[in-house]
Write a protein that holds these residues in place. Structure first.
Motif, PDB file in Angstrom:
ATOM      1  N   TRP A  29      39.443  35.084  36.096  1.00 59.29           N
ATOM      2  CA  TRP A  29      40.015  36.375  35.750  1.00 59.29           C
ATOM      3  C   TRP A  29      39.091  37.502  36.205  1.00 59.29           C
ATOM      4  O   TRP A  29      37.872  37.379  36.174  1.00 59.29           O
ATOM      5  CB  TRP A  29      40.234  36.464  34.243  1.00 59.29           C
ATOM      6  CG  TRP A  29      41.281  35.515  33.770  1.00 59.29           C
ATOM      7  CD1 TRP A  29      41.072  34.374  33.056  1.00 59.29           C
ATOM      8  CD2 TRP A  29      42.673  35.581  34.012  1.00 59.29           C
ATOM      9  NE1 TRP A  29      42.258  33.733  32.827  1.00 59.29           N
ATOM     10  CE2 TRP A  29      43.269  34.456  33.406  1.00 59.29           C
ATOM     11  CE3 TRP A  29      43.500  36.471  34.688  1.00 59.29           C
ATOM     12  CZ2 TRP A  29      44.628  34.213  33.441  1.00 59.29           C
ATOM     13  CZ3 TRP A  29      44.863  36.229  34.728  1.00 59.29           C
ATOM     14  CH2 TRP A  29      45.414  35.115  34.110  1.00 59.29           C
ATOM     15  N   HIS A  30      39.693  38.587  36.617  1.00 63.96           N
ATOM     16  CA  HIS A  30      38.930  39.754  37.045  1.00 63.96           C
ATOM     17  C   HIS A  30      38.088  40.240  35.864  1.00 63.96           C
ATOM     18  O   HIS A  30      38.580  40.348  34.739  1.00 63.96           O
ATOM     19  CB  HIS A  30      39.887  40.856  37.518  1.00 63.96           C
ATOM     20  CG  HIS A  30      39.197  41.958  38.229  1.00 63.96           C
ATOM     21  ND1 HIS A  30      38.474  42.923  37.566  1.00 63.96           N
ATOM     22  CD2 HIS A  30      39.104  42.245  39.545  1.00 63.96           C
ATOM     23  CE1 HIS A  30      37.970  43.766  38.432  1.00 63.96           C
ATOM     24  NE2 HIS A  30      38.335  43.374  39.651  1.00 63.96           N
ATOM     25  N   PRO A  31      36.817  40.528  36.094  1.00 60.48           N
ATOM     26  CA  PRO A  31      35.928  40.901  34.984  1.00 60.48           C
ATOM     27  C   PRO A  31      36.317  42.197  34.279  1.00 60.48           C
ATOM     28  O   PRO A  31      35.891  42.434  33.151  1.00 60.48           O
ATOM     29  CB  PRO A  31      34.553  41.011  35.643  1.00 60.48           C
ATOM     30  CG  PRO A  31      34.809  41.133  37.095  1.00 60.48           C
ATOM     31  CD  PRO A  31      36.125  40.474  37.370  1.00 60.48           C
ATOM     32  N   ASP A  32      37.126  43.035  34.909  1.00 62.67           N
ATOM     33  CA  ASP A  32      37.531  44.293  34.274  1.00 62.67           C
ATOM     34  C   ASP A  32      38.715  44.128  33.326  1.00 62.67           C
ATOM     35  O   ASP A  32      39.091  45.078  32.645  1.00 62.67           O
ATOM     36  CB  ASP A  32      37.881  45.341  35.331  1.00 62.67           C
ATOM     37  CG  ASP A  32      36.662  45.848  36.086  1.00 62.67           C
ATOM     38  OD1 ASP A  32      35.531  45.675  35.565  1.00 62.67           O
ATOM     39  OD2 ASP A  32      36.832  46.392  37.188  1.00 62.67           O
ATOM     40  N   LEU A  33      39.321  42.924  33.294  1.00 61.71           N
ATOM     41  CA  LEU A  33      40.430  42.696  32.368  1.00 61.71           C
ATOM     42  C   LEU A  33      39.888  42.496  30.960  1.00 61.71           C
ATOM     43  O   LEU A  33      38.883  41.820  30.753  1.00 61.71           O
ATOM     44  CB  LEU A  33      41.228  41.457  32.772  1.00 61.71           C
ATOM     45  CG  LEU A  33      42.032  41.549  34.057  1.00 61.71           C
ATOM     46  CD1 LEU A  33      42.641  40.193  34.391  1.00 61.71           C
ATOM     47  CD2 LEU A  33      43.119  42.609  33.948  1.00 61.71           C
ATOM     48  N   SER A  34      40.583  43.067  29.999  1.00 64.98           N
ATOM     49  CA  SER A  34      40.184  42.878  28.600  1.00 64.98           C
ATOM     50  C   SER A  34      40.632  41.490  28.134  1.00 64.98           C
ATOM     51  O   SER A  34      41.464  40.840  28.780  1.00 64.98           O
ATOM     52  CB  SER A  34      40.828  43.946  27.714  1.00 64.98           C
ATOM     53  OG  SER A  34      42.234  43.733  27.642  1.00 64.98           O
ATOM     54  N   ASP A  35      40.097  41.050  26.999  1.00 66.48           N
ATOM     55  CA  ASP A  35      40.510  39.757  26.449  1.00 66.48           C
ATOM     56  C   ASP A  35      42.012  39.740  26.182  1.00 66.48           C
ATOM     57  O   ASP A  35      42.690  38.743  26.413  1.00 66.48           O
ATOM     58  CB  ASP A  35      39.756  39.452  25.154  1.00 66.48           C
ATOM     59  CG  ASP A  35      38.296  39.134  25.398  1.00 66.48           C
ATOM     60  OD1 ASP A  35      37.931  38.842  26.563  1.00 66.48           O
ATOM     61  OD2 ASP A  35      37.528  39.169  24.424  1.00 66.48           O
ATOM     62  N   ARG A  36      42.527  40.836  25.710  1.00 62.27           N
ATOM     63  CA  ARG A  36      43.962  40.934  25.413  1.00 62.27           C
ATOM     64  C   ARG A  36      44.803  40.827  26.694  1.00 62.27           C
ATOM     65  O   ARG A  36      45.844  40.186  26.713  1.00 62.27           O
ATOM     66  CB  ARG A  36      44.222  42.248  24.691  1.00 62.27           C
ATOM     67  CG  ARG A  36      45.452  42.263  23.884  1.00 62.27           C
ATOM     68  CD  ARG A  36      45.332  43.392  22.843  1.00 62.27           C
ATOM     69  NE  ARG A  36      46.623  43.741  22.320  1.00 62.27           N
ATOM     70  CZ  ARG A  36      47.215  43.084  21.337  1.00 62.27           C
ATOM     71  NH1 ARG A  36      46.621  42.068  20.773  1.00 62.27           N
ATOM     72  NH2 ARG A  36      48.403  43.458  20.917  1.00 62.27           N
ATOM     73  N   GLU A  37      44.356  41.455  27.755  1.00 62.00           N
ATOM     74  CA  GLU A  37      45.063  41.376  29.036  1.00 62.00           C
ATOM     75  C   GLU A  37      45.044  39.949  29.582  1.00 62.00           C
ATOM     76  O   GLU A  37      46.060  39.451  30.078  1.00 62.00           O
ATOM     77  CB  GLU A  37      44.444  42.348  30.046  1.00 62.00           C
ATOM     78  CG  GLU A  37      44.706  43.801  29.724  1.00 62.00           C
ATOM     79  CD  GLU A  37      43.876  44.745  30.569  1.00 62.00           C
ATOM     80  OE1 GLU A  37      44.421  45.808  30.951  1.00 62.00           O
ATOM     81  OE2 GLU A  37      42.691  44.442  30.849  1.00 62.00           O
TER      82      GLU A  37
END
Length: 99
Positions: A29-37
Motif C-alpha cells: 500500500w502507498h505509504p500516504d494512505l491512512s489505515d482507514r483508506e
C-alpha cells in the motif's frame, strides 16, 4: 534472476521460455494512505475477488450442464485461477507459515 516492476497500470505479460517461471505477486500500500483508506481498499479488493470467483463458478457450472446435456466433455479454458488459490489455501490448515 529477479525482476521487480510496478503493475499498478494496465498491462499484459507473456512467458515464451522453455523454463518454468515463478511469479510472486504482493501488494504494497502507498505509504500516504491512512489505515482507514487501506481498510476500505482491501474491502473493495476482497469484494471484487468474491464476485469474480462466483462468476467463474457459474461459468464452469453452465459449461458442465451443457456438456452433460450434449454428452460431451466440458472444455478447460486454461487454469482456474480461483481454484488454484483454494487448492493452495488447503495445503496448510493454518497460517503458521505466514510471516
Amino acid at each position: 534472476k529477479c525482476f521487480a516492476f510496478d503493475d499498478s497500470f494496465e498491462h499484459e505479460a507473456w512467458h515464451h521460455g522453455d523454463a518454468t517461471r515463478i511469479v510472486l505477486v504482493f501488494d504494497v500500500w502507498h505509504p500516504d494512505l491512512s489505515d482507514r483508506e487501506v481498510q476500505f481498499l482491501s474491502f473493495l479488493q476482497r469484494s471484487r475477488m468474491r464476485a469474480e470467483m462466483a462468476a467463474e463458478r457459474e461459468i464452469r457450472k453452465q459449461a458442465a450442464t451443457e456438456a452433460e446435456a450434449t454428452g460431451s466433455i466440458p472444455s478447460e479454458n486454461g487454469d482456474d485461477f480461483y481454484q488454484l488459490l483454494q487448492d493452495g489455501r488447503d495445503i496448510l490448515p493454518d497460517n503458521s507459515w505466514w510471516v
